[in-house]
Design a protein around this motif. Structure first.
Motif, short mmCIF file in Angstrom:
data_model
loop_
_atom_site.label_atom_id
_atom_site.label_comp_id
_atom_site.label_asym_id
_atom_site.label_seq_id
_atom_site.Cartn_x
_atom_site.Cartn_y
_atom_site.Cartn_z
N LEU A 75 0.16 2.67 3.56
CA LEU A 75 1.49 2.56 4.16
C LEU A 75 1.97 1.13 4.00
CD1 LEU A 75 1.58 1.13 7.28
CD2 LEU A 75 0.13 3.08 7.67
N ARG A 76 3.25 0.96 4.07
CA ARG A 76 3.86 -0.36 3.99
C ARG A 76 4.31 -0.74 5.39
NH1 ARG A 76 9.15 -2.27 1.06
NH2 ARG A 76 8.58 -4.42 0.70
N ALA A 77 3.74 -1.82 5.92
CA ALA A 77 4.02 -2.24 7.29
C ALA A 77 4.88 -3.49 7.28
CB ALA A 77 2.72 -2.50 8.03
N CYS A 78 5.80 -3.56 8.22
CA CYS A 78 6.65 -4.74 8.41
C CYS A 78 6.58 -5.15 9.87
CB CYS A 78 8.09 -4.44 8.05
SG CYS A 78 8.33 -3.91 6.36
N GLY A 79 6.68 -6.44 10.11
CA GLY A 79 6.63 -6.92 11.49
C GLY A 79 7.53 -8.12 11.68
#
Length: 82
Positions: free
Chosen positions: A9-13
């Motif tokens: 998955l591609r996670a952003c924060g």
């Protein structure tokens, strides 16, 4: 290794840009587009650029129900003795 067997998955924060993370393979998951997940550092040698794993059993990522071994990796509680 076959790339189709890995679920990433591609996670952003807020403090990080977009990074790629690995979900434990072969167990299924309940993640959707805007799910909140907890990440831990874990390099996957056969996937370039993947340096994090999703922690199962925290926030929106559910643990695996039936696990008797390696329970801590899959977010499973210890079964109660009958």
């Amino acid at each position: 290794m076959d790339w189709s067997l890995h679920e990433c998955l591609r996670a952003c924060g807020q403090a990080i840009a977009a990074i790629w993370c690995l979900i434990c393979a072969g167990e299924g998951h309940n993640l959707q587009e805007h799910s909140v997940v907890l990440l831990r550092g874990k390099r996957t040698k056969d996937l370039p650029g993947v340096r994090y794993k999703v922690v199962r059993g925290r926030y929106d990522c559910a643990g695996v129900k039936v696990r008797s071994q390696s329970r801590s990796k899959y977010g499973t509680k210890k079964p109660k003795a009958v």
